[in-house]
Structures are given as structure tokens and as C-alpha cells.
Scaffold this motif. Structure first.
Motif, PDB file in Angstrom:
ATOM      1  N   GLY A  71       0.815  -1.204   0.000  1.00 30.97           N
ATOM      2  CA  GLY A  71       0.000   0.000   0.000  1.00 30.97           C
ATOM      3  C   GLY A  71       0.851   1.258   0.000  1.00 30.97           C
ATOM      4  O   GLY A  71       2.067   1.225  -0.220  1.00 30.97           O
ATOM      5  N   GLN A  89       4.776   4.088  -2.777  1.00 33.59           N
ATOM      6  CA  GLN A  89       3.944   2.899  -2.983  1.00 33.59           C
ATOM      7  C   GLN A  89       4.778   1.648  -2.762  1.00 33.59           C
ATOM      8  O   GLN A  89       5.851   1.495  -3.354  1.00 33.59           O
ATOM      9  N   ALA A 134      -9.061   1.703  -4.835  1.00 33.84           N
ATOM     10  CA  ALA A 134      -7.962   2.236  -4.025  1.00 33.84           C
ATOM     11  C   ALA A 134      -7.294   3.382  -4.773  1.00 33.84           C
ATOM     12  O   ALA A 134      -6.871   3.225  -5.909  1.00 33.84           O
ATOM     13  N   ILE A 179      -1.873   3.474   3.883  1.00 29.64           N
ATOM     14  CA  ILE A 179      -2.142   2.468   4.905  1.00 29.64           C
ATOM     15  C   ILE A 179      -1.458   2.820   6.218  1.00 29.64           C
ATOM     16  O   ILE A 179      -1.898   2.401   7.286  1.00 29.64           O
TER      17      ILE A 179
END
Length: 359
Positions: A190, A212, A311, A317
Motif C-alpha cells: 500500500g 507505494q 484504491a 495504509i
């Protein structure tokens, strides 16, 4: 010594419950069936199937040996504690603490039941919004995962790495080899967000950077789950880019593979061997194709349940705040830790365990 007897009894009860949760009878039945199959006269005529069966036998046998070994240890030390001999107290307390730790770790592995959870992981890091700060943040995350893997005794191989213009890295892919590497690291997939005073800003203002993290399983070339047609691949060979001097390859060894049906592009330029770069790029491609299958399955299920949300890049996250206060917080589980330096030094187990238990 009754306190220690009770402690070992609790351990024995936990082991029994967890073995029931793992459906031990079914595992034993499957092991017997596979062993019988392996004894057949024509078993090795299909070499590919035979290797897969032998791997299954080895995996199930290793798992059972681990649990039975712990169970036998508990029983042996419980008998010793029941003797009432106080001269064994120190040894028994140490053993009880060690077995509790072993059981805690084994309990976490019961949450890792996916087809590739026990295997190796391909971890990719890609800098996002934030310019040089994001590239520096990507390098910090790479160091964090390398430290985490080293602390677990895992083997690490760099598949691909692209340096940033001023600092840090634009992207990197590493292969982490060890038991349950993929199962654990799936928790890290995430967007990771960093908030800090930028060392690249002359005014020393607070910046927010995004990176990422992608986690893929290492899928074997002979795995039937992924069917790769050579006609679907476009393979380009080019010279590796680098910092200059001896770091730049004079021969064309870097590999870029494009999977035409999905548009997935993977590249590898880390090795001096064109063959090795191609093999590593294929590892990443197989992992991404498997991940694509999982995403499609999850999206379809979620749409049926009416809960699917796409997403987006901003849906991080986890946040790592270094200014104006120190805090690392996982937004999925609400687990947080104030010792940011320890986390950046690879202390991730509590975040991973919280995610697995929450899931």
C-alpha cells in the motif's frame, strides 16, 4: 511448583486448540494419501507432478514435526514440574517463557494460509508525490525492509534499483527469501506516508511524501496457476543506466518485458548477465500476474457484497510522522508506536501481527 504446572497446562491447552483450528486430522489424512501416491510405480513418470507432491509432503511433514515437537516439549517439562523439585524452577521458568514465545510465533503462522504465504516475497518500492523528498523516503523504506529481513535471518537479493537524481531512489525491487516472507510482508502492501521537516528545503519547511509498496509472491516457472504464452511477451534488451564510470554497463544486459494482454511492464538491470536479468524480470512478471488475478477476484466479490471501493493514491495504509511529534500509525488497525526510529530500523513485527489478527 504448582504455578509452573498450571503454566505448562495452559500451553498444552493452547497447542491443542490451535491444532484443532488447523484441522490436524485432515492434514494427517492428506499426508498419508500423498505418501501412498509417492510410492506408486509410475509416480516419477510425471516429473513435474512428482516434484509438486514431494514438496507438499515435505511442507506438511515439517509443519507437523514443528507442532508435535513443541507439544512433546511441553509434556516433558510439565512432568518435571509435577515432580515438585524446586531445584528445577529456574530452568523450568526459562523453558516456559521460551515455549510461550515459540507458540506466539506459531500462532501467527496459523493466520497465513494462502497458497504462497509460506514462500518468498518480491517487494517493490516506488516513489510518488513529493519529488526528491519522496525519493529519499523510498530509500528510507528500502533500508527499513532490509533491516527487518536481516533481523529474521532472511536472504536478500536486489532485482532492480533506479537511483534518484539528487538523493534516494526512484524505485527498487528486492527478493526476500525465507519461511513465510510473503505471508508477513503482504501486510506492507500500500501507500506509506511520511511527514517531516525536509532536509532538501532551504527554508526547512514541513513536507509530506508518499511511496507505494508492492508485495508479490515468488511464483515458480512451472506453477500451473500462471500460464505464460511466449507469444504474449515483448522483450526489449538495452544498456543499463547508472551513476557513470564503471557502474554503467557497456554491453546491453538490461531487460524489459511487456505482457501484451495486460499491459504489465517489468524491467531488470541489476545483474551483469542478460540471462539472469531476464530470469529475475520473469519472476516479477509472474508475481504481478498472480496479484492481478487476486485483485480481480476481490473486486468481483466486493462488488457482489456492495462494498467495493477503488484504491486511490492518497489512501495511505500507514503514516510516519517525524514532525511536529513522533508517531507511526497504521490506519487499517489503528496500531501505533511512538518510537519512530525503531520502526525505521526494521521493528515492524507488531504492525504486521496487528494487521494479520485484524484481517
Amino acid at each position: 511448583m504448582q504455578d509452573l504446572v498450571n503454566r505448562f497446562e495452559e500451553l498444552r491447552q493452547r497447542i491443542t486448540e490451535l491444532m484443532e483450528h488447523l484441522d490436524w486430522g485432515k492434514k494427517q489424512s492428506k499426508l498419508s494419501k500423498l505418501k501412498k501416491e509417492s510410492e506408486g510405480e509410475s509416480f516419477w513418470q510425471d516429473n513435474k507432478n512428482a516434484q509438486q507432491v514431494m514438496k507438499e509432503i515435505s511442507d506438511i511433514q515439517s509443519e507437523m514435526d514443528l507442532w508435535y515437537g513443541l507439544s512433546n516439549r511441553v509434556n516433558d517439562f510439565m512432568d518435571l514440574a509435577s515432580s515438585g523439585d524446586e531445584s528445577f524452577r529456574d530452568e523450568l521458568e526459562q523453558e516456559a517463557a521460551k515455549m510461550e514465545g515459540d507458540l506466539d510465533r506459531l500462532e501467527i503462522t496459523t493466520l497465513l494460509s494462502g497458497p504462497y504465504d509460506k514462500g518468498n516475497a518480491l517487494l517493490s518500492i516506488n516513489s510518488g508525490a513529493g519529488g526528491t523528498d519522496a525519493q529519499d523516503w523510498a530509500a528510507m523504506l528500502l533500508r527499513m525492509y532490509l533491516r527487518w529481513a536481516e533481523n529474521r535471518g532472511y536472504k536478500i537479493e536486489t532485482i532492480h534499483q533506479t537511483e534518484g537524481e539528487e538523493a534516494g531512489i526512484k524505485s527498487a525491487t528486492i527478493l526476500i527469501e525465507g519461511p513465510y516472507a510473503y505471508g508477513y510482508l503482504r501486510a506492507e502492501k500500500g501507500v506509506h506516508r511520511l511527514v517531516r521537516l525536509s532536509p532538501f528545503d532551504a527554508a526547512h519547511r514541513r513536507h509530506t511524501s508518499f511511496v507505494q509498496v508492492e508485495v508479490l509472491p515468488e511464483v515458480a516457472a512451472e506453477d500451473p496457476t500462471i500460464d505464460l504464452n511466449p507469444d504474449d511477451l515483448v522483450i526489449d534488451i538495452y544498456k543499463s543506466s547508472g551513476a557513470g564510470g564503471q557502474n554503467v554497463q557497456k554491453n546491453a544486459t538490461a531487460i524489459r518485458i511487456t505482457h501484451k494482454p495486460t499491459g504489465i511492464v517489468v524491467s531488470c538491470q541489476n545483474e551483469r548477465s542478460q540471462l539472469q536479468n531476464r530470469e529475475n524480470a520473469m519472476k516479477v512478471l509472474r508475481g504481478r500476474l498472480y496479484e492481478l488475478k487476486l485483485v480481480e477476484q476481490e473486486e468481483n466479490l466486493s462488488k457482489l457484497r456492495g462494498e467495493y471501493q477503488k484504491a486511490e493514491w492518497g489512501s495511505q495504509i500507514r503514516s510516519y510522522v517525524l514532525h511536529p511529534y513522533q508517531l507511526v500509525k497504521d490506519h487499517r488497525t489503528e496500531y501505533e508506536k511512538g518510537n519512530t526510529q525503531a520502526v525505521l530500523d526494521g521493528d515492524l513485527d507488531e504492525f504486521i501481527e496487528a494487521y494479520l489478527k485484524n484481517r
